[in-house]
Design an enzyme around this catalytic site. Structure first.
Site, PDB file in Angstrom:
ATOM      1  N   THR A 277      54.473  26.609  49.854  1.00  0.00           N
ATOM      2  CA  THR A 277      53.023  26.771  49.659  1.00  0.00           C
ATOM      3  C   THR A 277      52.703  28.259  49.660  1.00  0.00           C
ATOM      4  O   THR A 277      53.532  29.080  50.043  1.00  0.00           O
ATOM      5  CB  THR A 277      52.216  26.152  50.819  1.00  0.00           C
ATOM      6  OG1 THR A 277      52.395  26.975  51.994  1.00  0.00           O
ATOM      7  CG2 THR A 277      52.648  24.732  51.110  1.00  0.00           C
ATOM      8  N   ASP A 278      51.492  28.610  49.280  1.00  0.00           N
ATOM      9  CA  ASP A 278      51.039  29.974  49.503  1.00  0.00           C
ATOM     10  C   ASP A 278      50.543  30.063  50.958  1.00  0.00           C
ATOM     11  O   ASP A 278      50.500  29.073  51.692  1.00  0.00           O
ATOM     12  CB  ASP A 278      49.965  30.387  48.497  1.00  0.00           C
ATOM     13  CG  ASP A 278      49.916  31.912  48.344  1.00  0.00           C
ATOM     14  OD1 ASP A 278      50.441  32.624  49.225  1.00  0.00           O
ATOM     15  OD2 ASP A 278      49.341  32.403  47.355  1.00  0.00           O
TER      16      ASP A 278
END
Ligand code: BGC
Length: 745
Positions: A277-278
């Site tokens: 994920t970011d």
């Protein structure tokens, strides 16, 4: 260490020679011995706290690593620190699984290369690959084995600061840049390589109004044709990982978008690496309005997310979720397997200390060879926009007044995201210029102004790179005093480094007030003025185009910027950069891009005046100030004899000037009639051709079916027979292009 040797023995042979089934056997065996918490530990990625790329997070990485509850660490600096943490994971945790260490190595390490947008403007894929190879070598020398690059987000809106980190507005070119970077970073996963992470999947560059992290909403048809191609192209280079984006896609945050991550990326495009994920984006799903951490964790995992960056959501939530039947063991196992496979590919099970060799700190950073590559590349990224009366190249004689807030700065000239820079080692432009002209010319310097009148804004953009305030009135007077003594005035003006990049959207792209006032005063002296425009994005230059004698857009060129500018300014090298993002005439035209649809009521880009009931503005023409693909050299290049014969298009390109040059010959195609509306032109090929003064060459392109295809709204590639307009020329502007028809039977 014993544990790790045992694991390595199981691997039997080195990672390079290992086949898929050996990796499978190794991971099967390891996972067979892992507890649920240990598996979740592999999905947990936390910051080391040395670089902040989001809200600071307190994390006990040492303790978690010892307990087998940590898969990797990002933004940690210092080889000793990395070594110590790896020792904890390997020596103290039950199974001794090594950590992966990530950092945003976006455009170089200690040797800083130009920002990615500038690199794209070189159109030189070999040089881009080489820059990534060097970046990987330096990053791996300071202990990093995973970089969050390349960013292949197409960006049509220069207000969005992150346009600096990508290839610009064209999907084809952006894809090629991404592929070159992946090849350079990953190589064959040797000691001097790092794993790439293609980001931000997907559509992050389409944030509404150019405001970072803002809503994205578009049709599937547009996605497939304009925004998704670079990610798809990147997959062909087999990146080890992909990062999802912060934004929503079809109303669902990309972090939890099953269609995007599983159906499209993995099943349709065949991506077999791991997806991270970011920064804290599982937690941000709650802010998007999708419920609590528990629901969001479940949705992210089920969508196909493997590693959780900075949310600590998987590690905290998934065990109870499994007990409640909200997720399955298979889903957790799949994510864990992909992370372990990445570590295996990196050779970390064979040797967790592969990238920990203090000797390399002495031998592999900021070497002469790396600096030379960075200097050469920087010179190739500069775009000469205007050169009235052939003012450039300058001669090394007389008196040069060097003015502007970027003229004697060694930190802002690097650009955003230079996370390993050491500015004290780099030259300013002033220092480089003095070296370059030696005793043959006199260089007088004055800062001339602040970056902008608003002290608070300047301070906000100066974090990590403090800039002293000066008195604008006095500074301008001093600049005018030295200008009066000069034969030519060189202005180093533009943005601060942190005015582009993440969280740096701008609503006004004009040269800031105090710099503009200074420039206008300098132009009013009547002396020839060269503007070196430093920018992380296309900026507005309407007044400058009209009044300044020469404009060289230098973006942010990295650690060797000063020398590279002098190479071009004084003619050791001819400029050869070409814009990969259109420069608009006015803010009101944004988003502006060359590969637009015709609409039902088109108005030519260069048509003057307002037409009723047509697609135009009242105040400005439709066209850009400077188009995609545009850039001058110190020579003159002519195109003739364009023809299409069989499946080949060709053109004769001649250097009719008196200096050697590199020309970027560009091929565009327009599908004249199709089942859906098609862009007025799309870049489908290009060749960089070195032409000696007076040299003439025929440049040929094969027309392949793929160049003629497009995507339907389901993402299927369509090739329709019919007529196509083939165009070859020096930029995307109609006036620069020669045409010929091509018929696909
Ligand atoms: C950025 C990513 C970056 C990550 C890790 C985020 O804020 O959006 O591009 O890779 O931080 O530093």
């Amino acid at each position: 260490m014993k544990k790790i040797l045992f694991l390595a023995l199981l691997a039997l042979v080195s990672c390079k020679q290992s086949s898929q089934s050996e990796m499978d056997r190794f991971v099967d065996d390891l996972m067979g011995r892992m507890t649920l918490q240990e598996k979740l530990g592999q999905l947990n990625l936390l910051p080391g706290g040395d670089i902040n790329t989001g809200a600071a997070i307190e994390s006990q990485v040492g303790e978690l690593a010892a307990n087998g509850q940590l898969g990797g660490v990002l933004n940690i600096k210092g080889l000793d620190k990395i070594k110590a943490l790896q020792e904890v994971a390997v020596e103290k945790s039950r199974l001794g699984i090594p950590l992966i260490f990530g950092q945003d190595i976006i455009h170089g390490g200690v040797t800083v290369f130009p920002i990615p947008l500038a690199q794209a403007c070189s159109w030189n894929m070999e040089a881009i690959e080489e820059a990534a190879r060097i970046a990987a070598k330096e990053a791996s020398a300071f202990g990093i084995n995973w970089t969050y690059s390349p960013m292949v987000d197409v960006a049509l809106d220069p207000r969005w600061g992150r346009i600096a980190e990508g290839g610009g507005e064209d999907p084809y070119l952006t894809g090629l840049v991404g592929q070159a970077m992946i090849r350079g970073y990953q190589g064959d996963y040797g000691k001097e390589n790092v794993m790439a992470c293609v980001k931000h999947f997907a559509l992050y560059g389409a944030a509404e109004a150019g405001r970072d992290y803002n809503t994205v909403d578009m049709s599937r048809w547009r996605m497939f044709n304009q925004y998704l191609p670079p990610y798809k192209a990147a997959m062909e280079a087999h990146p080890g990982s992909v990062m999802s984006s912060f934004n929503v896609v079809d109303g669902i945050p990309a972090t939890a978008n099953h269609w995007l991550i599983t159906e499209l990326l993995r099943e349709k495009w065949g991506f077999d690496g791991f997806l991270v994920t970011d920064y804290a984006s599982i937690n941000e799903m709650s802010t998007h309005g999708l419920g609590g951490q528990k629901e969001c964790s479940v949705r992210a995992l089920k969508a196909g997310t493997d590693m959780d960056m900075c949310s600590e959501a998987f590690i905290k939530q998934l065990e109870p979720c499994l007990a409640e039947g909200l997720v399955t063991e298979k889903e957790i196992d799949e994510a864990c397997r992909r992370v372990l496979e990445a570590k295996y590919k990196l050779g970390l099970f064979e040797d967790p200390y592969r990238q920990i060799d203090p000797k390399r700190l002495e031998t592999d950073l900021y070497t002469d060879a790396h600096r030379k590559a960075a200097r050469n590349m920087a010179a190739e990224t500069f775009v000469l926009l205007k050169n009235e009366g052939q003012l450039l190249p300058l001669q090394r004689k007389g008196t040069i007044a060097l003015v502007g807030p970027l003229a004697h700065d060694r930190s802002n000239i690097l650009g955003c995201w230079s996370t390993a820079d050491e500015p004290a080692r780099y030259s300013t432009l002033k220092e480089a210029m003095e070296r370059c002209v030696g005793d043959s010319a006199r260089v007088l310097y004055a800062q001339g102004s602040n970056f902008c009148a608003d002290a608070r804004l300047q301070a906000a953009c100066a974090f990590n790179r403090p800039v002293e305030r000066v008195d604008d009135k006095q500074a301008r007077a001093e600049a005018l005093r030295i200008a009066a003594q000069a034969d030519v005035i060189v202005c180093a003006m533009g943005e601060m480094a942190e005015q582009s990049g993440e969280s740096s959207s701008r609503a006004d792209l004009n040269l800031p007030d105090v710099q503009m006032a200074l420039l206008q005063d300098l132009v009013a002296t009547g002396k020839p003025v060269v503007l070196l425009n430093f920018a992380g994005r296309p900026t507005l230059m309407g007044w400058e185009k009209e009044h300044v004698t020469a404009i060289l857009n230098v973006w942010f060129g990295g650690s060797e910027t000063g020398d590279a500018i002098c190479d071009v300014l004084f003619g050791t090298k001819s400029p050869c950069g070409r814009l990969t993002a259109s420069i608009p005439q006015s803010m009101g035209q944004i988003p502006l891009y060359y590969n637009r649809l015709n609409t039902g009521r088109p108005v030519p880009d260069d048509a003057d005046g307002y037409r009723q009931y047509a697609s135009n503005y009242l105040e400005v023409r439709n066209g850009p100030l400077y188009p995609f693909g545009y850039g001058l050299t110190y020579s003159t290049i002519s195109y003739s004899d364009m023809k299409v014969e069989g499946n080949q298009a060709s053109v004769t390109v001649a250097n009719t000037g008196s200096r050697d040059a590199v020309e970027v010959v560009q091929l565009y195609i327009h599908d004249l009639a199709a089942q859906t509306a098609r862009p007025v032109k799309e870049l489908k090929g290009f060749q960089r051709v070195a032409l000696k003064a007076g040299e003439k060459r025929t440049v040929a392109f094969d027309i392949t079916p793929q160049m003629l295809s497009y995507y339907d709204a389901e993402g299927n590639e369509v090739i329709e027979p019919g007529e196509f307009d083939i165009m070859i020329g020096k930029s995307s502007a109609d006036c620069d292009l020669l045409h010929a028809p091509y018929v696909l039977q």
